[in-house]
Design a protein around this motif. Structure first.
Motif, short mmCIF file in Angstrom:
data_model
loop_
_atom_site.label_atom_id
_atom_site.label_comp_id
_atom_site.label_asym_id
_atom_site.label_seq_id
_atom_site.Cartn_x
_atom_site.Cartn_y
_atom_site.Cartn_z
N SER A 238 0.79 -1.23 0.00
CA SER A 238 0.00 0.00 0.00
C SER A 238 0.82 1.28 0.00
N ASP A 239 1.95 1.30 0.70
CA ASP A 239 2.74 2.53 0.78
C ASP A 239 4.16 2.23 1.23
N HIS A 240 4.98 3.29 1.32
CA HIS A 240 6.38 3.11 1.70
C HIS A 240 6.54 2.62 3.13
N GLN A 241 5.65 3.02 3.99
CA GLN A 241 5.73 2.58 5.38
C GLN A 241 5.57 1.06 5.47
N GLU A 242 4.60 0.52 4.73
CA GLU A 242 4.39 -0.93 4.73
C GLU A 242 5.58 -1.64 4.10
N MET A 243 6.10 -1.07 3.00
CA MET A 243 7.25 -1.68 2.35
C MET A 243 8.46 -1.68 3.29
N LYS A 244 8.68 -0.57 3.98
CA LYS A 244 9.81 -0.48 4.90
C LYS A 244 9.68 -1.49 6.04
N PHE A 245 8.47 -1.65 6.56
CA PHE A 245 8.22 -2.57 7.66
C PHE A 245 8.58 -4.00 7.26
N TYR A 246 8.08 -4.44 6.11
CA TYR A 246 8.32 -5.82 5.69
C TYR A 246 9.74 -6.02 5.15
N ASN A 247 10.33 -4.96 4.60
CA ASN A 247 11.71 -5.06 4.13
C ASN A 247 12.66 -5.28 5.31
N THR A 248 12.35 -4.64 6.44
CA THR A 248 13.16 -4.84 7.64
C THR A 248 13.07 -6.30 8.10
N ILE A 249 11.88 -6.86 8.04
CA ILE A 249 11.70 -8.27 8.42
C ILE A 249 12.49 -9.18 7.48
N LEU A 250 12.39 -8.92 6.17
CA LEU A 250 13.10 -9.74 5.18
C LEU A 250 14.61 -9.65 5.38
N THR A 251 15.09 -8.44 5.66
CA THR A 251 16.53 -8.23 5.83
C THR A 251 17.06 -8.91 7.09
N LYS A 252 16.31 -8.81 8.18
CA LYS A 252 16.79 -9.33 9.47
C LYS A 252 16.43 -10.80 9.71
N GLN A 253 15.27 -11.22 9.18
CA GLN A 253 14.79 -12.57 9.49
C GLN A 253 14.77 -13.51 8.28
N GLY A 254 15.02 -12.97 7.10
CA GLY A 254 15.05 -13.80 5.91
C GLY A 254 13.67 -14.11 5.36
N VAL A 255 13.64 -14.99 4.36
CA VAL A 255 12.39 -15.32 3.67
C VAL A 255 11.37 -15.94 4.62
N HIS A 256 11.83 -16.85 5.47
CA HIS A 256 10.90 -17.51 6.40
C HIS A 256 10.22 -16.49 7.30
N GLY A 257 10.98 -15.51 7.77
CA GLY A 257 10.41 -14.48 8.63
C GLY A 257 9.38 -13.63 7.90
#
Length: 246
Positions: free
Chosen positions: A96-115
């Motif tokens: 929906s927006d940059h805030q949502e992208m940033k939130f999930y990008n942080t999860i992907l970066t720190k926790q990987g695909v499974h996270g």
């Protein structure tokens, strides 16, 4: 979409109904049916689903971390584009927006695909929309946060794998001012881009990574490429220059 009936299974579903649901899962999440050789690697997972040992949501959690899904999408896409297709596959909409992208990008970066997959499938939105037993599908909501959110979801759900490249997510295509019809984006005249949204264009270009810029420039005509370069920050120009020399 108006005539679409969601596919749901439960403990009373027959084997045929579960087999049909499995077909719909692959159509939505893999965007094709698995090859015969691939099915051998997920035979145990399919068996558990067909025998009602696991539901749709649990099946998705495991399948999305297999080499079949990762080879199809994760390894061939940029991180932001991968998140884009994950939202398409599991939530039936675009980011929906940059805030949502940033939130999930942080999860992907720190926790990987499974996270990332776990965060999406365990989200309140997923639970309320699909629960544990309904196959995700392209959604047509009665309310969207903005007209842009509606258009982005429409374009994303209509595009085929790789139709608009492997780097740029749907949100950037619109914010860069490019024209999209039936899931296909074409380069607009540079004056239209600058006159329609000069501030947004500059801001969005400067938020792109070097790899995303390279992908964008590869698909641009000369006039559009010049307009993109004109909006780059000094650090982006230096990084792009180094990347082009290699």
């Amino acid at each position: 979409m108006l005539d679409f009936t969601p596919v749901t299974v439960n403990r009373h579903s027959s084997l045929e109904e579960r087999q049909f649901a499995l077909t719909q899962i692959y159509r939505q999440v893999l965007e094709r049916q698995p090859y015969e050789s691939e099915r051998k690697t997920i035979a145990s997972l399919e068996k558990d689903f067909l025998k009602d040992k696991i539901g749709v949501r649990r099946f998705l959690k495991q399948f999305a971390c297999t080499d079949i899904y990762l080879n199809q999408f994760y390894y061939s896409l940029s991180n932001v584009k991968f998140m884009d297709v994950c939202f398409k596959h599991f939530l039936g909409r675009a980011i929906s927006d940059h805030q949502e992208m940033k939130f999930y990008n942080t999860i992907l970066t720190k926790q990987g695909v499974h996270g990332l997959i776990t965060a999406i499938l365990d989200s309140e939105e997923y639970r309320k929309t699909f629960g544990c037993f309904t196959v995700p599908y392209p959604r047509k909501d009665n309310f969207y946060p903005s007209p842009e959110a509606f258009l982005e979801s429409k374009f994303l759900n209509e595009e085929h794998i790789g139709q608009r490249g492997n780097s740029i997510p749907t949100m950037y295509w619109r914010q860069l001012g490019w024209t999209c019809t039936n899931g296909v984006c074409r380069h607009p005249e540079v004056n239209e881009v600058l006159n329609t949204a000069p501030k947004t264009t500059s801001k969005e270009i400067q938020s792109l990574s070097t790899n995303d810029l390279l992908e964008l420039l590869k698909t641009s005509d000369v006039t559009t490429a010049k307009a993109i370069v004109a909006n780059l920050s000094s650090s982006q120009r230096q990084e792009l220059s180094v990347a082009l020399r290699h």
